[in-house]
Enzyme design. Structure first.
Site, short mmCIF file in Angstrom:
data_model
loop_
_atom_site.label_atom_id
_atom_site.label_comp_id
_atom_site.label_asym_id
_atom_site.label_seq_id
_atom_site.Cartn_x
_atom_site.Cartn_y
_atom_site.Cartn_z
CG ASN A 8 15.76 5.42 -0.20
OD1 ASN A 8 15.85 6.25 -0.47
ND2 ASN A 8 15.04 4.99 1.03
CE LYS A 10 17.57 4.79 3.09
NZ LYS A 10 17.85 4.04 4.59
CG HIS A 95 11.87 3.86 3.93
ND1 HIS A 95 12.51 4.23 5.08
CD2 HIS A 95 12.78 3.08 3.18
CE1 HIS A 95 13.64 3.61 5.13
NE2 HIS A 95 13.90 3.04 4.26
CD GLU A 97 15.64 5.54 6.81
OE1 GLU A 97 15.69 6.39 5.83
OE2 GLU A 97 16.31 4.81 6.83
CD GLU A 166 13.66 -1.34 3.12
OE1 GLU A 166 14.62 -1.42 2.40
OE2 GLU A 166 12.98 -0.19 3.51
N GLY A 172 20.50 0.00 7.37
CA GLY A 172 21.80 0.75 7.70
C GLY A 172 22.66 0.13 8.94
CB SER A 214 22.45 -4.54 5.79
OG SER A 214 22.28 -3.22 6.73
P1 PGA Z 1 20.16 0.02 3.82
O1 PGA Z 1 18.80 0.80 3.68
O2 PGA Z 1 20.38 -0.51 2.65
O3 PGA Z 1 21.32 1.15 3.90
O4 PGA Z 1 20.24 -0.60 4.78
C1 PGA Z 1 17.88 0.11 3.09
C2 PGA Z 1 16.45 0.93 2.95
O5 PGA Z 1 16.40 1.82 4.00
O6 PGA Z 1 15.53 0.88 2.09
#
Ligand code: PGA
Length: 255
Positions: A8, A10, A95, A97, A166, A172, A214
């Site tokens: 992803n 982003k 997601h 976010e 997740e 992150g 992560s």
């Molecule tokens: P990350 O993000 O691997 O940077 O922790 C995962 C995600 O948001 O799907």
């Protein structure tokens, strides 16, 4: 079954960078025995698709989101038909976010997933707890979130639906749950998916469950080796081809 590794991207990069990254991934993809998916921002979908197919790779294209209505007066939004037309195979929905920054509801997420299935693509439905709490609390949160986010979602083949666990606090942050906790949550998720598909035992058993938060090459093999983990959803580490491919390769290296 091969593991599913989804990148992803982003809201990172821009045209030339996306194409270079896609070309790098496409070139190295034949070295790994995994199903790879990249999810660039909407405006990069067409260019990235061209790069992937020009390199004859089997890397699939995914989108990071979709609107919950088919079409209409929704300025700035992107419809399921547009994603189909851009040759997306997967679409991430719900997601964290988007849930947080765009106040997306479980009902909207379920509507998105239904549309994605209707248009012959595969939704990746994301769920996860916000706070790092007890296992019981996590499972309780996920139960409510998943039931509502899958409302009305039906597939004839389990493989056409993907659910990603997740933990929001792990995204992150460089932090991940203990392996044992991931394993227990995944086992609980499997039971939830089975009960959603109570009338279709096969679908319930074969929906693919991913872990995200992560994930990097250094921790991927341990996570991917857990029972029920069919793959991973990767943010930060998907922005560099060798890191992303390193996640897929970690299983082979460990074997
Ligand atoms: P990350 O993000 O691997 O940077 O922790 C995962 C995600 O948001 O799907």
């Amino acid at each position: 079954m091969r593991k599913l590794i989804v990148g992803n991207w982003k809201m990172n990069g821009w045209g030339d960078e996306w194409c270079a990254l896609a070309a790098d991934i496409a070139l190295q993809a034949q070295k790994v025995n995994a199903e790879l998916v990249v999810c660039p921002p909407f405006v990069g979908l067409r260019d990235v698709e061209k790069v992937l197919s020009a390199n004859g790779s089997h890397v699939a294209l995914g989108a990071q989101d979709v609107h919950h209505k088919k079409s209409g007066a929704y300025t700035g939004d992107v419809s399921v038909m547009m994603l189909k037309d851009a040759k997306c195979r997967y679409v991430i929905v719900g997601h964290s976010e988007r849930r947080a920054a765009h106040k997306e509801t479980d009902a909207q997420i379920a509507a998105k997933a239904c549309l994605v299935v209707e248009y012959g693509m595969r939704p990746i439905v994301c769920v996860g707890e916000t706070e790092h709490g007890s296992l019981e609390a996590t499972v309780k949160t996920l139960k409510a979130q998943l039931a509502a986010s899958l409302e009305g979602v039906n597939v004839t083949r389990g493989a056409d639906l993907v659910v990603a666990y997740e933990p929001v606090w792990a995204i992150g942050s460089g932090k991940t749950p203990k392996l044992d906790d991931i394993g227990q949550v995944m086992a609980a998720l499997r039971e939830m998916v089975k009960s959603h598909f109570a009338d279709d035992d096969m679908a319930g058993k074969t929906v693919r469950l991913l872990y995200g938060g992560s994930v990097k090459a250094a921790n991927a093999a341990d996570i991917l080796n857990l029972p029920e983990v069919a793959g991973v959803l990767v943010g930060g580490a998907s922005l560099q081809a060798d890191q992303f491919l390193g996640i897929a390769a970690s299983l082979q290296n460990k074997a």
